[in-house]
Design a protein around this motif. Sequence first.
Motif, PDB file in Angstrom:
ATOM      1  N   LEU A 233       0.852  -1.185   0.000  1.00 20.93           N
ATOM      2  CA  LEU A 233       0.000   0.000   0.000  1.00 20.93           C
ATOM      3  C   LEU A 233       0.886   1.232   0.000  1.00 20.93           C
ATOM      4  CD1 LEU A 233      -2.656  -0.875   2.748  1.00 20.93           C
ATOM      5  CD2 LEU A 233      -2.836  -1.217   0.278  1.00 20.93           C
ATOM      6  N   THR A 254      -1.072  -0.696  -4.509  1.00 18.79           N
ATOM      7  CA  THR A 254      -2.341   0.018  -4.384  1.00 18.79           C
ATOM      8  C   THR A 254      -2.008   1.408  -3.866  1.00 18.79           C
ATOM      9  OG1 THR A 254      -3.625  -1.980  -3.923  1.00 18.79           O
ATOM     10  CG2 THR A 254      -4.576   0.122  -3.247  1.00 18.79           C
ATOM     11  N   TRP A 287     -10.737   4.773   5.037  1.00 22.24           N
ATOM     12  CA  TRP A 287     -10.638   3.641   4.116  1.00 22.24           C
ATOM     13  C   TRP A 287      -9.979   2.458   4.807  1.00 22.24           C
ATOM     14  CZ3 TRP A 287      -6.186   1.281   2.012  1.00 22.24           C
ATOM     15  CH2 TRP A 287      -6.421   0.406   0.933  1.00 22.24           C
ATOM     16  N   THR A 288     -10.338   1.251   4.374  1.00 21.37           N
ATOM     17  CA  THR A 288      -9.717   0.029   4.896  1.00 21.37           C
ATOM     18  C   THR A 288      -9.459  -0.920   3.739  1.00 21.37           C
ATOM     19  OG1 THR A 288     -10.933   0.251   6.986  1.00 21.37           O
ATOM     20  CG2 THR A 288      -9.956  -1.893   6.514  1.00 21.37           C
ATOM     21  N   PRO A 289      -8.286  -1.521   3.643  1.00 23.92           N
ATOM     22  CA  PRO A 289      -8.026  -2.475   2.566  1.00 23.92           C
ATOM     23  C   PRO A 289      -8.827  -3.753   2.780  1.00 23.92           C
ATOM     24  CG  PRO A 289      -6.203  -2.470   4.113  1.00 23.92           C
ATOM     25  CD  PRO A 289      -7.116  -1.364   4.544  1.00 23.92           C
ATOM     26  N   VAL A 293      -1.765  -6.782   4.044  1.00 22.70           N
ATOM     27  CA  VAL A 293      -0.820  -6.648   2.936  1.00 22.70           C
ATOM     28  C   VAL A 293       0.598  -6.953   3.411  1.00 22.70           C
ATOM     29  CG1 VAL A 293      -2.264  -4.964   1.735  1.00 22.70           C
ATOM     30  CG2 VAL A 293      -0.528  -4.173   3.373  1.00 22.70           C
ATOM     31  N   TRP A 340      -3.060  -3.034   9.211  1.00 17.71           N
ATOM     32  CA  TRP A 340      -3.326  -3.633   7.905  1.00 17.71           C
ATOM     33  C   TRP A 340      -2.158  -4.510   7.418  1.00 17.71           C
ATOM     34  CZ3 TRP A 340      -4.681   1.822   5.593  1.00 17.71           C
ATOM     35  CH2 TRP A 340      -5.847   2.294   6.206  1.00 17.71           C
TER      36      TRP A 340
END
Length: 403
Positions: A233, A254, A287-289, A293, A340
Amino acid sequence: MISADPPGTPARRAAVRLLDAVLRRGLPLESALDSAARDVARPEDRALAYAIAAEALRRLPDLDALIDRATKQRLAEDAKARFALRIALVQPLALGTPPHAAISTVLPLVDGGPRRLVHGVFGAAMRAGWTLPEVPTLPADVACRWRAAWGEDVVAAAARLIASPPPLDLSFALPGPPPALDGISLAPGHLRLPRGTNVTSLPGFAEGRFWVQDISASRPARLLGEGHGRIVLDLCAAPGGKTMQLAAAGWRVTAVDSSESRLARLADNLGRTGLAAEIITADVMRWTPPAPVDAILLDAPCSATGIFRRHPDVLHRVRPRAIAALAQTQGAMLARAADWLKPGGALVYSVCSLEPEEGEAVASAFAASRPDFTLEESERILPGAHEEAGGADAFYLARFRRN
C-alpha cells in the motif's frame, strides 16, 4: 477592458497578491497562483509572477532589512508600500531585471497611495548600490527552531540551500543504463541534471524512462527493496513518484490518496512509464483495505519544511501549532495503517519535514505503543546532504517490521 499599465505590470500585481496570500493568509504559494494571476493571460507572465514571489520569499528578511534601512519610520508588515518594495527590489537585486523595468511596472500598483515613498526608497537603493547577501538570512523564528533541534551547522546549510531552486533529479523506471544524459548519479537508478533543465525535452521522457523525484524522496521506497509480486500500500501516494518506484521494483501497488486531481497526475505518469498500480481515491483515516498486505509505505502529510528549497513559502506560513497538529495526524495514520500489515511485513513511515516533532517523535511514540513492531532502520536527511552536488531535500524515514 484594455489596461493602460506598462507591459509586465499584471505579472507584478499577481506577484504582490501571491505574497499577500502567503504572508497574510497563510496559503501555499502554488495553490494561490490561480487566484492571484486571475487577470494574467499569458503563461509566461504567470510564471514570472510566481518566480518573483518565490524569490522574494527566499530573500524576505534581507529585503525587509533594506527597506527598513531606507525609511525613517518602520513600515507595517502588511503595508502596501512594503509589499510593493519587496517586489520591486528583488527583481534587480536577485533576478537580474533592469531597475527601470522593475520600478516602472511596480509603481502603477501604488497609484493613489505611497507611490512617492516606493519610488524614493527604490531609487536610493539603486543609487547607493545596495546588494543582498550571497547567503540569505532565514526567518528568525525558523532559524531559532532549527538551531535548537539540529545546531548551527544545519541552519547555515539551510541558508545556503535556499539561495536558489534545486537541480533536477530523475528516477528511472526501467532496468539497464539511462538514456544518454550528462548528469551526476547519487544512487542506483538516479541521475541529477542542472536546474532549469526542461524535463519533457530530454531523450527518454516520452518513452517513460524516468520521472522527476528528489534524491531524498526516493529513499523511503528504497527501504522496501524488491517486491517479487508482493502487495504494498502506498498511502498518501500522490503525485506518485514512490508509487512508480515500487511498481518498477516489482511490487503490486495500491496507491491511495484523497486528492482526485493529484491522482490524475499519477495516472498520467503511470501511462507514460508503462507501470501499473491500482489507484484509489480515499481518506486513509476512513478507508480500509480488503485484506492484510505485505508492506506499507506511509509518506504522511506534514509541514513540508524539508522542501523549503522548492517551496520557500513554508518558512513563512508554517507555525508550531500547525506542526503539532500535523504530528498528531501522522501518529493517528501510522497507528491505523499498522493494523493492515501481515506479520513479518514492513512498514515505512516518512515525512518531508525538518521538524523532529513530525519525524523522530512520531516514530518513537509509535514504537513505544506497539510492542508487536520493531524499528529496523531510521534515517534523518538534513540540509547539507549532497551539498557538494547541489543538495537534497530534508526528510525523515523509518522502517518497522511487524513481529
